[in-house]
Design a protein around this motif. Sequence first.
Motif, PDB file in Angstrom:
ATOM      1  N   THR A 180      89.423  40.385  10.295  1.00  0.00           N
ATOM      2  CA  THR A 180      88.431  40.617   9.407  1.00  0.00           C
ATOM      3  C   THR A 180      87.266  41.064  10.166  1.00  0.00           C
ATOM      4  OG1 THR A 180      87.851  38.322   9.194  1.00  0.00           O
ATOM      5  CG2 THR A 180      89.336  39.021   7.545  1.00  0.00           C
ATOM      6  N   VAL A 181      86.526  41.802   9.624  1.00  0.00           N
ATOM      7  CA  VAL A 181      85.171  42.357  10.425  1.00  0.00           C
ATOM      8  C   VAL A 181      84.053  42.312   9.608  1.00  0.00           C
ATOM      9  CG1 VAL A 181      83.973  44.341  11.404  1.00  0.00           C
ATOM     10  CG2 VAL A 181      86.311  43.629  11.962  1.00  0.00           C
ATOM     11  N   HIS A 182      82.979  41.519   9.997  1.00  0.00           N
ATOM     12  CA  HIS A 182      81.821  41.400   9.149  1.00  0.00           C
ATOM     13  C   HIS A 182      80.648  42.288   9.645  1.00  0.00           C
ATOM     14  CE1 HIS A 182      83.835  38.005   7.017  1.00  0.00           C
ATOM     15  NE2 HIS A 182      84.099  37.639   8.359  1.00  0.00           N
ATOM     16  N   VAL A 183      80.194  42.957   8.942  1.00  0.00           N
ATOM     17  CA  VAL A 183      78.960  43.773   9.324  1.00  0.00           C
ATOM     18  C   VAL A 183      77.548  43.090   9.111  1.00  0.00           C
ATOM     19  CG1 VAL A 183      77.580  45.880   8.417  1.00  0.00           C
ATOM     20  CG2 VAL A 183      80.089  45.949   8.779  1.00  0.00           C
ATOM     21  N   ILE A 184      77.059  42.764  10.271  1.00  0.00           N
ATOM     22  CA  ILE A 184      75.610  42.161  10.254  1.00  0.00           C
ATOM     23  C   ILE A 184      74.563  43.066   9.339  1.00  0.00           C
ATOM     24  CG2 ILE A 184      73.997  41.088  11.700  1.00  0.00           C
ATOM     25  CD1 ILE A 184      76.173  40.619  13.594  1.00  0.00           C
ATOM     26  N   THR A 185      74.019  42.834   8.401  1.00  0.00           N
ATOM     27  CA  THR A 185      72.985  43.278   7.717  1.00  0.00           C
ATOM     28  C   THR A 185      71.601  42.661   7.616  1.00  0.00           C
ATOM     29  OG1 THR A 185      73.811  42.404   5.641  1.00  0.00           O
ATOM     30  CG2 THR A 185      74.653  44.492   6.223  1.00  0.00           C
ATOM     31  N   ASP A 186      71.512  41.173   7.785  1.00  0.00           N
ATOM     32  CA  ASP A 186      70.520  40.522   7.838  1.00  0.00           C
ATOM     33  C   ASP A 186      69.454  40.907   8.894  1.00  0.00           C
ATOM     34  OD1 ASP A 186      68.942  38.010   6.896  1.00  0.00           O
ATOM     35  OD2 ASP A 186      69.146  37.470   9.075  1.00  0.00           O
ATOM     36  N   LYS A 187      68.454  41.327   8.865  1.00  0.00           N
ATOM     37  CA  LYS A 187      67.150  41.725   9.791  1.00  0.00           C
ATOM     38  C   LYS A 187      67.062  40.934  10.943  1.00  0.00           C
ATOM     39  CE  LYS A 187      62.599  43.016  10.729  1.00  0.00           C
ATOM     40  NZ  LYS A 187      62.378  42.343  11.970  1.00  0.00           N
ATOM     41  N   GLU A 188      67.126  39.500  10.726  1.00  0.00           N
ATOM     42  CA  GLU A 188      66.983  38.433  11.740  1.00  0.00           C
ATOM     43  C   GLU A 188      68.130  38.374  12.537  1.00  0.00           C
ATOM     44  OE1 GLU A 188      65.379  34.835  10.242  1.00  0.00           O
ATOM     45  OE2 GLU A 188      63.569  35.910   9.455  1.00  0.00           O
ATOM     46  N   GLU A 189      69.237  38.313  12.038  1.00  0.00           N
ATOM     47  CA  GLU A 189      70.619  38.314  12.559  1.00  0.00           C
ATOM     48  C   GLU A 189      70.932  39.533  13.587  1.00  0.00           C
ATOM     49  OE1 GLU A 189      73.037  35.893  13.192  1.00  0.00           O
ATOM     50  OE2 GLU A 189      71.502  34.699  12.160  1.00  0.00           O
ATOM     51  N   LYS A 190      70.628  40.606  12.858  1.00  0.00           N
ATOM     52  CA  LYS A 190      70.739  41.869  13.620  1.00  0.00           C
ATOM     53  C   LYS A 190      69.771  41.970  14.997  1.00  0.00           C
ATOM     54  CE  LYS A 190      71.808  46.480  12.488  1.00  0.00           C
ATOM     55  NZ  LYS A 190      71.758  47.601  11.427  1.00  0.00           N
ATOM     56  N   ASP A 191      68.663  41.604  14.713  1.00  0.00           N
ATOM     57  CA  ASP A 191      67.636  41.266  15.927  1.00  0.00           C
ATOM     58  C   ASP A 191      68.182  40.447  16.957  1.00  0.00           C
ATOM     59  OD1 ASP A 191      66.104  43.373  14.982  1.00  0.00           O
ATOM     60  OD2 ASP A 191      64.594  42.125  14.304  1.00  0.00           O
ATOM     61  N   LYS A 192      68.749  39.406  16.575  1.00  0.00           N
ATOM     62  CA  LYS A 192      69.254  38.386  17.290  1.00  0.00           C
ATOM     63  C   LYS A 192      70.509  39.011  18.249  1.00  0.00           C
ATOM     64  CE  LYS A 192      71.426  33.896  17.571  1.00  0.00           C
ATOM     65  NZ  LYS A 192      71.929  32.742  16.713  1.00  0.00           N
ATOM     66  N   GLY A 193      71.286  39.860  17.624  1.00  0.00           N
ATOM     67  CA  GLY A 193      72.613  40.370  18.275  1.00  0.00           C
ATOM     68  C   GLY A 193      71.754  41.445  19.201  1.00  0.00           C
ATOM     69  N   LEU A 194      70.898  42.302  18.572  1.00  0.00           N
ATOM     70  CA  LEU A 194      70.575  43.326  19.500  1.00  0.00           C
ATOM     71  C   LEU A 194      70.051  42.699  20.831  1.00  0.00           C
ATOM     72  CD1 LEU A 194      68.980  45.632  16.987  1.00  0.00           C
ATOM     73  CD2 LEU A 194      71.227  46.231  18.503  1.00  0.00           C
ATOM     74  N   ARG A 195      69.184  41.563  20.735  1.00  0.00           N
ATOM     75  CA  ARG A 195      68.558  40.921  21.671  1.00  0.00           C
ATOM     76  C   ARG A 195      69.561  40.300  22.728  1.00  0.00           C
ATOM     77  NH1 ARG A 195      63.735  37.524  22.320  1.00  0.00           N
ATOM     78  NH2 ARG A 195      63.707  36.302  24.205  1.00  0.00           N
ATOM     79  N   ILE A 196      70.677  39.873  22.420  1.00  0.00           N
ATOM     80  CA  ILE A 196      71.749  39.401  23.140  1.00  0.00           C
ATOM     81  C   ILE A 196      72.506  40.510  23.988  1.00  0.00           C
ATOM     82  CG2 ILE A 196      74.126  38.408  23.246  1.00  0.00           C
ATOM     83  CD1 ILE A 196      73.108  36.773  20.689  1.00  0.00           C
ATOM     84  N   ILE A 197      72.591  41.705  23.139  1.00  0.00           N
ATOM     85  CA  ILE A 197      73.106  42.860  24.131  1.00  0.00           C
ATOM     86  C   ILE A 197      72.210  43.459  25.018  1.00  0.00           C
ATOM     87  CG2 ILE A 197      73.921  45.166  23.706  1.00  0.00           C
ATOM     88  CD1 ILE A 197      74.770  44.219  21.033  1.00  0.00           C
ATOM     89  N   VAL A 220      74.975  49.724  14.102  1.00  0.00           N
ATOM     90  CA  VAL A 220      75.875  48.807  13.091  1.00  0.00           C
ATOM     91  C   VAL A 220      76.239  47.749  14.073  1.00  0.00           C
ATOM     92  CG1 VAL A 220      77.885  48.521  11.766  1.00  0.00           C
ATOM     93  CG2 VAL A 220      76.680  50.586  11.489  1.00  0.00           C
ATOM     94  N   LEU A 221      76.195  46.336  13.885  1.00  0.00           N
ATOM     95  CA  LEU A 221      76.515  45.205  14.662  1.00  0.00           C
ATOM     96  C   LEU A 221      77.614  44.901  13.676  1.00  0.00           C
ATOM     97  CD1 LEU A 221      73.488  43.502  16.109  1.00  0.00           C
ATOM     98  CD2 LEU A 221      75.082  45.308  17.191  1.00  0.00           C
ATOM     99  N   ILE A 222      78.760  44.180  14.304  1.00  0.00           N
ATOM    100  CA  ILE A 222      79.638  43.460  13.613  1.00  0.00           C
ATOM    101  C   ILE A 222      80.240  42.272  14.357  1.00  0.00           C
ATOM    102  CG2 ILE A 222      80.912  45.699  12.862  1.00  0.00           C
ATOM    103  CD1 ILE A 222      82.878  45.327  15.146  1.00  0.00           C
ATOM    104  N   PHE A 223      80.512  41.394  13.509  1.00  0.00           N
ATOM    105  CA  PHE A 223      80.997  40.184  13.911  1.00  0.00           C
ATOM    106  C   PHE A 223      82.588  39.990  13.615  1.00  0.00           C
ATOM    107  CE2 PHE A 223      82.255  35.838  12.790  1.00  0.00           C
ATOM    108  CZ  PHE A 223      82.090  34.999  14.017  1.00  0.00           C
TER     109      PHE A 223
END
Length: 106
Positions: free
Chosen positions: A33-50, A76-79
């Motif tokens: 399964t793949v989950h697309v990250i749509t929440d702004k805060e979660e997406k910013d957290k992912g972009l920060r990590i990268i 698009v960020l995925i988990f």
Amino acid sequence: MAISATLIDGLVLARAHMHNSVNYRSVVIFADTVHVITDKEEKDKGLRIITEHVLKGRWDDPDARNPNKAERDSTVLIFTIIAVTAIIIIITSPSTIILTIRVSFF
């Protein structure tokens, strides 16, 4: 779902065009399964990590700009939880394969 990525490390150019090659690393990830990250805060957290993985301290650098809405919306960020992974590393010289590594994780 399958996700693949290839990193080209360099071009290997020979005198004869038919002997040119590429040194690269490639990975294929199979996930149930793949989950697309749509929440702004979660997406910013992912972009920060990268971003921090590429260059530590870059996200908070006053000379750098964080993503704007258009940039964030076009990314698009995925988990996912990885089920199977296969990795290939190719290192060559003109007309000679020096090293090929194929690894699979199940």
